[in-house]
Design an enzyme around this catalytic site. Sequence first.
Site, PDB file in Angstrom:
ATOM      1  N   CYS A  12       0.817  -1.223   0.000  1.00  0.00           N
ATOM      2  CA  CYS A  12       0.000   0.000   0.000  1.00  0.00           C
ATOM      3  C   CYS A  12       0.847   1.268   0.000  1.00  0.00           C
ATOM      4  CB  CYS A  12      -0.947   0.008   1.194  1.00  0.00           C
ATOM      5  SG  CYS A  12      -2.245  -1.227   1.052  1.00  0.00           S
TER       6      CYS A  12
HETATM    7  N1  COA Z   1     -19.939  -9.240   8.935  1.00  0.00           N
HETATM    8  C1  COA Z   1     -20.457  -9.292  10.175  1.00  0.00           C
HETATM    9  N2  COA Z   1     -19.689  -9.487  11.288  1.00  0.00           N
HETATM   10  C2  COA Z   1     -18.376  -9.671  11.107  1.00  0.00           C
HETATM   11  C3  COA Z   1     -17.777  -9.632   9.834  1.00  0.00           C
HETATM   12  C4  COA Z   1     -18.613  -9.407   8.717  1.00  0.00           C
HETATM   13  N3  COA Z   1     -18.125  -9.350   7.471  1.00  0.00           N
HETATM   14  N4  COA Z   1     -16.446  -9.831   9.961  1.00  0.00           N
HETATM   15  C5  COA Z   1     -16.208  -9.969  11.271  1.00  0.00           C
HETATM   16  N5  COA Z   1     -17.371  -9.871  11.963  1.00  0.00           N
HETATM   17  C6  COA Z   1     -17.566 -10.008  13.422  1.00  0.00           C
HETATM   18  C7  COA Z   1     -16.517 -10.919  14.047  1.00  0.00           C
HETATM   19  O1  COA Z   1     -16.952 -12.247  13.990  1.00  0.00           O
HETATM   20  C8  COA Z   1     -16.467 -10.381  15.456  1.00  0.00           C
HETATM   21  O2  COA Z   1     -17.551 -10.900  16.187  1.00  0.00           O
HETATM   22  P1  COA Z   1     -17.426 -11.225  17.775  1.00  0.00           P
HETATM   23  O3  COA Z   1     -17.162  -9.890  18.426  1.00  0.00           O
HETATM   24  O4  COA Z   1     -18.736 -11.801  18.099  1.00  0.00           O
HETATM   25  O5  COA Z   1     -16.262 -12.162  17.889  1.00  0.00           O
HETATM   26  C9  COA Z   1     -16.694  -8.879  15.292  1.00  0.00           C
HETATM   27  O6  COA Z   1     -17.376  -8.724  14.033  1.00  0.00           O
HETATM   28  C10 COA Z   1     -15.424  -8.070  15.285  1.00  0.00           C
HETATM   29  O7  COA Z   1     -14.496  -8.660  14.358  1.00  0.00           O
HETATM   30  P2  COA Z   1     -13.067  -8.057  14.077  1.00  0.00           P
HETATM   31  O8  COA Z   1     -12.402  -8.866  13.008  1.00  0.00           O
HETATM   32  O9  COA Z   1     -12.359  -7.890  15.375  1.00  0.00           O
HETATM   33  O10 COA Z   1     -13.492  -6.646  13.445  1.00  0.00           O
HETATM   34  P3  COA Z   1     -12.793  -5.239  13.530  1.00  0.00           P
HETATM   35  O11 COA Z   1     -13.640  -4.338  14.299  1.00  0.00           O
HETATM   36  O12 COA Z   1     -11.354  -5.342  13.888  1.00  0.00           O
HETATM   37  O13 COA Z   1     -12.879  -4.755  12.012  1.00  0.00           O
HETATM   38  C11 COA Z   1     -11.422  -4.598  10.101  1.00  0.00           C
HETATM   39  C12 COA Z   1     -12.271  -5.497  10.981  1.00  0.00           C
HETATM   40  C13 COA Z   1     -10.726  -5.427   9.056  1.00  0.00           C
HETATM   41  C14 COA Z   1     -12.357  -3.605   9.390  1.00  0.00           C
HETATM   42  C15 COA Z   1     -10.419  -3.808  10.949  1.00  0.00           C
HETATM   43  O14 COA Z   1      -9.746  -4.648  11.846  1.00  0.00           O
HETATM   44  C16 COA Z   1      -9.407  -3.092  10.110  1.00  0.00           C
HETATM   45  O15 COA Z   1      -9.751  -2.216   9.371  1.00  0.00           O
HETATM   46  N6  COA Z   1      -8.122  -3.421  10.273  1.00  0.00           N
HETATM   47  C17 COA Z   1      -6.962  -2.969   9.564  1.00  0.00           C
HETATM   48  C18 COA Z   1      -7.170  -2.055   8.456  1.00  0.00           C
HETATM   49  C19 COA Z   1      -6.908  -2.561   7.095  1.00  0.00           C
HETATM   50  O16 COA Z   1      -7.823  -2.848   6.371  1.00  0.00           O
HETATM   51  N7  COA Z   1      -5.659  -2.657   6.693  1.00  0.00           N
HETATM   52  C20 COA Z   1      -5.301  -3.005   5.373  1.00  0.00           C
HETATM   53  C21 COA Z   1      -3.934  -2.577   5.056  1.00  0.00           C
HETATM   54  S1  COA Z   1      -3.440  -1.057   5.791  1.00  0.00           S
END
Ligand code: COA
Length: 373
Positions: free
Chosen positions: A156
């Site tokens: 990226c």
């Molecule tokens: N739809 C519904 N629920 C979902 C889901 C989806 N597509 N994906 C995950 N969940 C649920 C999980 O099961 C989890 O449930 P639980 O709390 O009951 O265990 C909950 O949502 C949280 O999951 P998590 O993976 O911890 O989500 P998050 O809040 O961390 O968000 C991202 C996920 C990817 C958006 C976030 O971590 C992020 O943006 N990270 C890095 C950024 C990035 O994209 N970087 C790329 C390169 S810089």
Amino acid sequence: MNQAVISGTGLYTPPYSISNEELIACFNAYVAKFNAENAPAIARGELAALEESSVGFIEKASGIKARYVVEKEGILDIDRMVPSIPERPDDQHSIMCDMAVAASEQALARAGRTAADVDMVLVACSNLQRAYPAIAVEVQEALGIDGYGFDMNVACSSATFGIQTAVAAIQSGQARAVLIVNPEITSGHLNWRDRDSHFIFGDACTAILVERADLATSAHRFEILGTRLKTKFSNNIRNNFGFLNRADESGIGKPDKLFRQQGRKVFKEVCAMAAETIKETIAAAGLAVSQVSRFWLHQANINMNLLTTRMVLGRDAEPHEAPVILDTYANTSSAGSIIAFHKYQDDMQSGANGVICSFGAGYSIGCVVVKRI
Ligand code: COA
């Protein structure tokens, strides 16, 4: 030493957009089909049932509402869920070259330059469609540019690493102008069947012309006051696709040959690194944070950008201070911060300062401090 300016930028946006609603309809239909087909094994506890995805989660967790793609039908076909991009014969330009040419022509036009003014082409992006010859050399030929070109990949952060490489070439006198192009077909490396990440990416291509300041005449010039690059090894964003895959047949087609990440860890670790690097780059350019009026940040996740600007400014950024394009483009990898820069620069007054900052796999962080001329 020659001074360098950004004298023009360009953007190619693919013709198709997928809304969250369309994406979820497809993903959840795939989940229902998978669970129905595997019901006996799921009932015996031999296989875990897949869970549905949701529009509400995507928008809250990422701020993404839609993404552009070069091909849509293959992605939304639940029996395929991969873009359908036919291979082209060797005597036709590649799809990455076509995107690069479209964005480059816009950047050259904005800079008031032609191919004859450019000495170097950098194709800087996360995913290159072939090993060789370099896409940059193909783009060079397609545009009729003399000189030389090469490809580089810093995930990226490829565009900002490309800008620093271009600045060095300008400063040392190796080139009068360097064309940096970021063609990103991220739909090809995204696992559209993975609930955790299927909504993250989109396709686009940006182009940036970096020129010797004393030669540049465009009305869109930004003086480059300073650049800073940082890398620190991490397995938290990883893609094991590569030319040695064929040397172990057992791994071919496995999910680790596509993008995967530990989202939570990435979020926490990368925001801190990006904020620190932004502050260091601003200070090294002889400025105070309060003298910077715009932050064109990598466009991966709205919450990451809100946190990063809060860590830099010590307060919440106003919307105009950190423009957002990820709502309609999603994460376009190296193109993201440049799309924001391209779309949100014309209102800046002469003398106004801004920071372009990318962050991503590696980890890699790239910062460029600019001043509107
Ligand atoms: N739809 C519904 N629920 C979902 C889901 C989806 N597509 N994906 C995950 N969940 C649920 C999980 O099961 C989890 O449930 P639980 O709390 O009951 O265990 C909950 O949502 C949280 O999951 P998590 O993976 O911890 O989500 P998050 O809040 O961390 O968000 C991202 C996920 C990817 C958006 C976030 O971590 C992020 O943006 N990270 C890095 C950024 C990035 O994209 N970087 C790329 C390169 S810089």
